[in-house]
Enzyme design. Structure first.
Site, PDB file in Angstrom:
ATOM      1  N   SER A   1       0.810  -1.222   0.000  1.00 38.86           N
ATOM      2  CA  SER A   1       0.000   0.000   0.000  1.00 38.86           C
ATOM      3  C   SER A   1       0.840   1.268   0.000  1.00 38.86           C
ATOM      4  CB  SER A   1      -0.923   0.009   1.224  1.00 38.86           C
ATOM      5  OG  SER A   1      -1.879  -1.016   1.133  1.00 38.86           O
TER       6      SER A   1
ATOM      7  N   THR B   1      -1.732   3.161   4.581  1.00 36.13           N
ATOM      8  CA  THR B   1      -0.868   4.338   4.471  1.00 36.13           C
ATOM      9  C   THR B   1       0.122   4.380   5.629  1.00 36.13           C
ATOM     10  OG1 THR B   1      -2.662   5.600   3.452  1.00 36.13           O
ATOM     11  CG2 THR B   1      -0.865   6.868   4.458  1.00 36.13           C
TER      12      THR B   1
ATOM     13  N   THR C   1       1.708   6.914   0.407  1.00 31.15           N
ATOM     14  CA  THR C   1       0.811   5.820   0.053  1.00 31.15           C
ATOM     15  C   THR C   1       0.684   5.731  -1.460  1.00 31.15           C
ATOM     16  OG1 THR C   1      -1.417   4.918   0.372  1.00 31.15           O
ATOM     17  CG2 THR C   1      -1.238   7.291   0.114  1.00 31.15           C
TER      18      THR C   1
ATOM     19  N   ARG D   1      -7.698  10.152  -8.916  1.00 37.79           N
ATOM     20  CA  ARG D   1      -8.096  10.234  -7.514  1.00 37.79           C
ATOM     21  C   ARG D   1      -6.906  10.600  -6.635  1.00 37.79           C
ATOM     22  NH1 ARG D   1      -6.799   7.309  -2.400  1.00 37.79           N
ATOM     23  NH2 ARG D   1      -8.695   7.397  -1.129  1.00 37.79           N
ATOM     24  N   VAL D   2      -7.121  11.560  -5.733  1.00 40.09           N
ATOM     25  CA  VAL D   2      -6.159  11.919  -4.688  1.00 40.09           C
ATOM     26  C   VAL D   2      -6.855  11.693  -3.360  1.00 40.09           C
ATOM     27  CG1 VAL D   2      -4.814  13.771  -3.641  1.00 40.09           C
ATOM     28  CG2 VAL D   2      -4.964  13.592  -6.134  1.00 40.09           C
TER      29      VAL D   2
ATOM     30  N   ASP E   1      -6.620  11.262   1.133  1.00 40.62           N
ATOM     31  CA  ASP E   1      -6.411  12.168   2.254  1.00 40.62           C
ATOM     32  C   ASP E   1      -4.948  12.374   2.594  1.00 40.62           C
ATOM     33  OD1 ASP E   1      -6.272   9.460   3.103  1.00 40.62           O
ATOM     34  OD2 ASP E   1      -6.579  10.049   5.186  1.00 40.62           O
TER      35      ASP E   1
ATOM     36  N   THR F   1      -5.052   6.769   8.815  1.00 43.13           N
ATOM     37  CA  THR F   1      -4.976   5.698   7.828  1.00 43.13           C
ATOM     38  C   THR F   1      -6.369   5.125   7.657  1.00 43.13           C
ATOM     39  OG1 THR F   1      -3.871   3.602   7.254  1.00 43.13           O
ATOM     40  CG2 THR F   1      -4.439   3.924   9.561  1.00 43.13           C
ATOM     41  N   GLY F   2      -6.669   4.635   6.461  1.00 43.67           N
ATOM     42  CA  GLY F   2      -7.975   4.036   6.245  1.00 43.67           C
ATOM     43  C   GLY F   2      -8.680   4.596   5.027  1.00 43.67           C
TER      44      GLY F   2
END
Length: 348
Positions: A79, A212, A230, A240-241, A243, A263-264
């Site tokens: 990841s 991440t 990440t 896509r970007v 957080d 993270t998540g």
């Protein structure tokens, strides 16, 4: 070695002494000690590298950059770094951020293509421009101008993973309310005649897809820095970007208070600026564990099925972590621990 800075807090909920590997149900305030390195997940080689940078006299920013770089090279859990999380086109792209708590300077890259060292490119943005965030092919062009090597981030593994996904009719994916039906078919997708008012996609998203690295470093002077890196969500929509490169979402630091990292499910979590909220809660007097739990509860109120976690550390070196729907662990090294230790975030 560092001169010792210590504010010990006994944790009644942990059945192991902190000098051993720690998996506790609750670390209410951690063990207050500076300097400290804390990062999401059991990416202990990254933690150890950041600590060694501090021990050898390197700066807090050096520690964050070199620590996160370890994960980019090792491709932590697939990841972070190259060769993981292919998007819908089969391409791996990278997000990263670095922030200095002393100056509040930030450098970030999003959807960085064909350059492996995302955290180092982010630092160049911070130190050699007055901008904060560069994205996509233009971020790549900036990186090349700064001397970074351009190369494919795809590997045989990521190519095979993407081909298998295509063969399964592009399931799962992140589309909704489009034609053809994204729950059954690949795109390209277009708008239907009418839009539904559904909030969430009816088909499942990718699980185990959130690892991440977010790292906070506080040096022996109490100065704070943080960073993230990440390769984002697997099969994400191109462009896509998440957080991770957003200050206040992926990570946030303030030299008067401390720092936090997340993270998540970044698309959900970034709507709440969780790491900024944690720092502000600590500024108002919350301990790190309570601040972490508080922000997770805020997100879960609106998105009860979200998956994510946060870590927090204050200026005295006390730390904590909380999570929801995702079994989050985090790694810590400070003066009181004789090695990097892995802690369990509290499920909220």
């Amino acid at each position: 070695m560092f001169p010792r800075s210590r504010t010990p807090v006994q944790d009644p909920h942990c059945d192991m002494h902190v000098s051993t590997i720690v998996f506790c149900t609750l670390i209410s305030l951690g063990t207050g000690s500076l300097p400290i390195v804390i990062n999401t997940w059991p990416f202990t080689n990254a933690t150890a590298k950041a600590w060694s940078v501090l021990e050898s006299g390197g700066s807090r920013l050096d520690a964050v950059e070199e620590g996160c770089s370890v994960c980019e090279v090792e491709r932590c859990d697939g990841s972070v770094g190259y060769g993981g999380s292919p998007n819908e086109d089969g391409e791996t792209t990278l997000d990263a951020m670095i922030m200095d708590g002393v100056t509040h300077d930030v450098g970030s890259v999003g959807c960085l293509k064909r350059v492996k060292s995302a955290i180092s490119v982010a630092r160049k943005v911070m130190e050699h421009t007055t901008q904060t965030l560069l994205v996509g092919d233009d971020a790549t062009r900036f990186a090349v101008d700064m001397g970074f090597h351009e190369e494919s981030l795809q590997t045989d593994q990521s190519r095979t993973e993407w081909e298998e996904w295509k063969a399964k009719n592009c399931q799962p994916n992140y589309w909704r309310d489009v034609v053809p039906d994204s729950a059954k078919y690949c795109g390209p997708y277009h708008l239907p005649g009418e839009l539904s008012d559904s909030k969430d996609s009816s088909h499942s998203l990718v699980k185990g897809n959130h690892d991440t690295i977010g790292m906070i470093v506080i040096d022996n002077n109490g100065d704070v820095a943080g960073g993230t890196s990440t390769n984002g969500l697997t099969y994400k929509i191109p462009g896509r970007v998440g957080d991770s490169p957003i200050a206040g979402a992926g990570a946030y630091v303030d030299n008067d208070v401390g720092g936090a990292a997340a993270t998540g499910d970044g698309d959900t979590m970034m709507r709440f600026l969780p790491t900024y909220q944690i720092v502000e809660s600590m500024r108002m007097g919350m301990d790190p564990q309570t601040a972490a739990e508080n922000v997770i509860k805020r997100i879960a109120k609106y998105y009860p099925n979200f998956e994510g976690g946060v870590i927090a550390v204050n200026k005295t070196g006390h730390f904590g972590g909380a999570c929801h729907g995702l079994n989050v662990t985090y790694s810590v090294r400070n003066q009181e621990l004789n090695a990097v230790k892995v802690f369990q975030a509290v499920e909220v």
